[in-house]
Design a protein around this motif. Structure first.
Motif, PDB file in Angstrom:
ATOM      1  N   LEU A 265       2.219   1.278  -2.264  1.00 31.94           N
ATOM      2  CA  LEU A 265       2.924   0.355  -1.384  1.00 31.94           C
ATOM      3  C   LEU A 265       2.640  -1.099  -1.740  1.00 31.94           C
ATOM      4  O   LEU A 265       1.476  -1.522  -1.810  1.00 31.94           O
ATOM      5  CB  LEU A 265       2.494   0.594   0.077  1.00 31.94           C
ATOM      6  CG  LEU A 265       2.609   2.037   0.590  1.00 31.94           C
ATOM      7  CD1 LEU A 265       1.979   2.145   1.974  1.00 31.94           C
ATOM      8  CD2 LEU A 265       4.066   2.484   0.608  1.00 31.94           C
ATOM      9  N   ASP A 266       3.698  -1.849  -1.967  1.00 33.15           N
ATOM     10  CA  ASP A 266       3.575  -3.291  -2.171  1.00 33.15           C
ATOM     11  C   ASP A 266       3.969  -4.065  -0.921  1.00 33.15           C
ATOM     12  O   ASP A 266       3.708  -5.260  -0.826  1.00 33.15           O
ATOM     13  CB  ASP A 266       4.461  -3.728  -3.352  1.00 33.15           C
ATOM     14  CG  ASP A 266       4.304  -5.204  -3.681  1.00 33.15           C
ATOM     15  OD1 ASP A 266       3.151  -5.634  -3.914  1.00 33.15           O
ATOM     16  OD2 ASP A 266       5.319  -5.932  -3.687  1.00 33.15           O
ATOM     17  N   VAL A 285      -3.770   6.232  -1.044  1.00 29.80           N
ATOM     18  CA  VAL A 285      -2.760   5.182  -0.943  1.00 29.80           C
ATOM     19  C   VAL A 285      -3.189   3.999  -1.809  1.00 29.80           C
ATOM     20  O   VAL A 285      -4.302   3.485  -1.673  1.00 29.80           O
ATOM     21  CB  VAL A 285      -2.569   4.720   0.513  1.00 29.80           C
ATOM     22  CG1 VAL A 285      -1.550   3.586   0.589  1.00 29.80           C
ATOM     23  CG2 VAL A 285      -2.122   5.890   1.390  1.00 29.80           C
ATOM     24  N   ILE A 286      -2.302   3.580  -2.703  1.00 29.85           N
ATOM     25  CA  ILE A 286      -2.533   2.389  -3.524  1.00 29.85           C
ATOM     26  C   ILE A 286      -1.736   1.244  -2.916  1.00 29.85           C
ATOM     27  O   ILE A 286      -0.535   1.387  -2.648  1.00 29.85           O
ATOM     28  CB  ILE A 286      -2.105   2.633  -4.978  1.00 29.85           C
ATOM     29  CG1 ILE A 286      -2.935   3.760  -5.594  1.00 29.85           C
ATOM     30  CG2 ILE A 286      -2.251   1.353  -5.810  1.00 29.85           C
ATOM     31  CD1 ILE A 286      -2.466   4.170  -6.971  1.00 29.85           C
ATOM     32  N   VAL A 287      -2.387   0.113  -2.680  1.00 29.69           N
ATOM     33  CA  VAL A 287      -1.722  -1.014  -2.033  1.00 29.69           C
ATOM     34  C   VAL A 287      -1.837  -2.267  -2.889  1.00 29.69           C
ATOM     35  O   VAL A 287      -2.845  -2.493  -3.559  1.00 29.69           O
ATOM     36  CB  VAL A 287      -2.301  -1.287  -0.630  1.00 29.69           C
ATOM     37  CG1 VAL A 287      -1.990  -0.135   0.314  1.00 29.69           C
ATOM     38  CG2 VAL A 287      -3.806  -1.524  -0.686  1.00 29.69           C
ATOM     39  N   THR A 288      -0.784  -3.073  -2.855  1.00 30.92           N
ATOM     40  CA  THR A 288      -0.792  -4.394  -3.476  1.00 30.92           C
ATOM     41  C   THR A 288      -0.162  -5.378  -2.487  1.00 30.92           C
ATOM     42  O   THR A 288       0.645  -4.992  -1.640  1.00 30.92           O
ATOM     43  CB  THR A 288      -0.018  -4.410  -4.816  1.00 30.92           C
ATOM     44  OG1 THR A 288       1.310  -3.894  -4.611  1.00 30.92           O
ATOM     45  CG2 THR A 288      -0.724  -3.562  -5.862  1.00 30.92           C
ATOM     46  N   PRO A 289      -0.509  -6.661  -2.554  1.00 33.74           N
ATOM     47  CA  PRO A 289      -0.149  -7.619  -1.497  1.00 33.74           C
ATOM     48  C   PRO A 289       1.221  -8.277  -1.686  1.00 33.74           C
ATOM     49  O   PRO A 289       1.319  -9.489  -1.855  1.00 33.74           O
ATOM     50  CB  PRO A 289      -1.278  -8.643  -1.574  1.00 33.74           C
ATOM     51  CG  PRO A 289      -1.624  -8.674  -3.030  1.00 33.74           C
ATOM     52  CD  PRO A 289      -1.464  -7.255  -3.513  1.00 33.74           C
ATOM     53  N   HIS A 290       2.291  -7.487  -1.620  1.00 31.25           N
ATOM     54  CA  HIS A 290       3.656  -7.994  -1.759  1.00 31.25           C
ATOM     55  C   HIS A 290       3.738  -8.901  -2.992  1.00 31.25           C
ATOM     56  O   HIS A 290       4.168 -10.054  -2.933  1.00 31.25           O
ATOM     57  CB  HIS A 290       4.090  -8.765  -0.508  1.00 31.25           C
ATOM     58  CG  HIS A 290       5.582  -8.899  -0.389  1.00 31.25           C
ATOM     59  ND1 HIS A 290       6.211  -9.161   0.817  1.00 31.25           N
ATOM     60  CD2 HIS A 290       6.576  -8.817  -1.311  1.00 31.25           C
ATOM     61  CE1 HIS A 290       7.529  -9.230   0.621  1.00 31.25           C
ATOM     62  NE2 HIS A 290       7.757  -9.026  -0.665  1.00 31.25           N
ATOM     63  N   SER A 291       3.340  -8.330  -4.116  1.00 30.89           N
ATOM     64  CA  SER A 291       3.227  -9.115  -5.346  1.00 30.89           C
ATOM     65  C   SER A 291       4.087  -8.574  -6.478  1.00 30.89           C
ATOM     66  O   SER A 291       3.983  -9.040  -7.611  1.00 30.89           O
ATOM     67  CB  SER A 291       1.761  -9.128  -5.802  1.00 30.89           C
ATOM     68  OG  SER A 291       1.291  -7.800  -6.010  1.00 30.89           O
ATOM     69  N   ALA A 292       4.959  -7.597  -6.184  1.00 27.59           N
ATOM     70  CA  ALA A 292       5.722  -6.942  -7.253  1.00 27.59           C
ATOM     71  C   ALA A 292       6.579  -7.919  -8.044  1.00 27.59           C
ATOM     72  O   ALA A 292       6.771  -7.757  -9.248  1.00 27.59           O
ATOM     73  CB  ALA A 292       6.604  -5.841  -6.660  1.00 27.59           C
TER      74      ALA A 292
END
Length: 337
Positions: A265-266, A285-292
Motif C-alpha cells: 500500500l502506498d 503488509v508493505i507500506v510506503t508514504p504516498h510516494s509512488a
C-alpha cells in the motif's frame, strides 16, 4: 476597476512539503503576477484568492462554496494526476476550468506498483527484517509458501494509462494479466496484454490485484468486504491509486482473518496515515508514504507543466489537460492545434 494584468496564485498551506520553484519561475518569466497564498480553509481561500484569475493547488480542497465566492477565477490546476480534492461539478457550474497533469508520473507509479508486487511475492520486507533481527534460519522459515510470479495472474483494476503501463511491465515477468474497467477502449487494453473481465472475475482469479482507478463517487470503496472475500487466501492487494478506493476497515479485517495473504500500500484512507493504524503493525503488509509518483525528474516536469498550464489560461489559451472540457469558460480561450 479591472486589473491591468492577470494574477496566478498558488493556494496552499505553506507547511506542506511542496517546493515552490520551477512553476513560479515559469509564471514570472511570462511577466504574469504571481501570488503565494497561505490558505487552507474555505474562508481563508475566499478572502486571500479573490483577485486570482488562475489558482493551482496540491492538497487544498476547492469546494462549491469556494468556487461560488471567487467570481474572477478562470481555472484551478491540480498539481498531479488525481483531482478528488476539487468539486468538478461546482467548478463547471461556475464556469471554471479544472486542469490536471495526468502524464508526469506514468513510469514512476507503474514501477512502484511492480516493486510492491515483487516485494510481496518474494516476502522481501519480512525476510529482511527476520534475517537482521533473528538470524539466518528465521529469515528462511517464511519461504514457504511462496508463489512463482512467472505464470501467475495479475489483475488490473482501472486500465487507464498507469494501469496499462503496469500491465506491459508485468508481462516482462511472465505474469498473465487480466483487468476490469468499464470505460477503457478494449483495443487499448488488448494492446497492453490485458484480457478484460468483470470486477468479480478479476478479484477471484488474480494472485495479485493492482488498483489504478481515479477516485470519484463511483470508485469510492470500490474494493470492499464483498470484493475482498472473492480473493484467494494466497493473493495480495496492491494500491498505488487513492486510499479511499478501498474500504480500509474491510481490508484490515481480511488481513487479520487471513482471507488474503497480504498487501502493498502506498495510499491510505487518511493521508498521512495515523501512527496507530493496524496496517502499520502487520508483517504481511508493505507500506510506503504516498510516494509512488516521486522522483526528482518527474516532480520537476510536474512543476514546469503546472506553470505552463497556468500561463496558457492567463494568456487566453485553452490548457492541454482539462478535466471538464464541456465547461463554458468565463473568458473566451483560444484552442491551439
Amino acid at each position: 476597476m479591472e486589473k491591468s494584468r492577470p494574477i496566478i496564485a498558488r493556494v496552499e498551506k505553506r507547511a506542506i512539503a511542496w517546493p515552490l520553484s520551477d512553476e513560479a519561475e515559469v509564471i514570472k518569466k511570462a511577466g504574469i503576477e504571481f501570488l503565494d497564498i497561505d490558505a487552507s480553509t474555505e474562508d481563508e481561500i475566499i478572502a486571500k484568492a479573490k483577485d486570482a484569475d488562475v489558482a493551482f493547488i496540491v492538497r487544498t480542497a476547492f469546494t462549491r462554496r469556494v468556487f461560488e465566492n471567487l467570481p474572477k477565477l478562470r481555472a484551478v490546476i491540480r498539481c498531479g494526476v488525481g483531482y478528488d480534492n476539487v468539486d468538478v461539478d461546482a467548478a463547471s457550474d461556475n464556469r471554471v476550468l479544472v486542469v490536471n497533469v495526468p502524464d508526469f508520473c506514468f513510469e514512476e507509479v507503474s514501477n512502484h506498483a511492480i516493486v510492491l508486487i515483487m516485494a510481496c511475492a518474494k516476502k522481501l520486507v519480512q525476510m529482511d527484517h527476520l534475517l537482521k533481527t533473528a538470524g539466518w534460519n528465521a529469515g528462511r522459515q517464511i519461504l514457504e509458501p511462496m508463489g512463482s510470479i512467472w505464470g501467475q495472474t495479475l489483475g488490473i483494476v482501472g486500465c487507464g494509462n498507469i494501469g496499462r503501463m503496469t500491465a506491459r511491465k508485468a508481462k516482462c515477468f511472465g505474469l498473465n494479466v487480466i483487468g476490469s474497467d468499464p470505460y477503457v477502449d478494449p483495443t487499448l487494453a488488448q494492446e497492453s496484454g490485458i484480457t478484460l473481465k468483470s470486477l468479480p472475475e478479476v478479484m477471484r482469479e488474480s494472485d495479485y490485484v493492482s488498483l489504478h482507478p481515479c477516485l470519484n463517487q463511483e470508485t469510492f470503496h470500490l474494493i470492499g468486504e464483498k470484493e475482498l472475500a472473492l480473493m484467494r487466501p494466497s493473493a495480495y492487494l496492491i494500491n498505488t491509486s487513492r486510499g479511499s478506493v478501498v474500504d480500509e476497515p474491510a481490508l484490515i479485517r481480511a488481513l487479520k482473518d487471513k482471507n488474503i495473504a497480504g498487501a502493498g500500500l502506498d495510499v491510505f484512507e487518511k493521508d498521512p496515515i495515523d501512527p496507530d493504524n493496524p496496517l502499520l503493525k502487520m508483517g504481511q503488509v508493505i507500506v510506503t508514504p504516498h510516494s509512488a509518483s516521486y522522483c526528482e525528474a518527474s516532480f520537476k516536469r510536474l512543476r514546469i507543466s503546472v506553470g505552463e498550464e497556468a500561463v496558457r489560461v492567463a494568456r487566453g489559451i485553452w490548457p492541454k489537460n482539462v478535466v471538464n472540457p464541456s465547461v463554458v469558460p468565463k473568458v473566451a480561450l483560444i484552442k491551439e492545434d
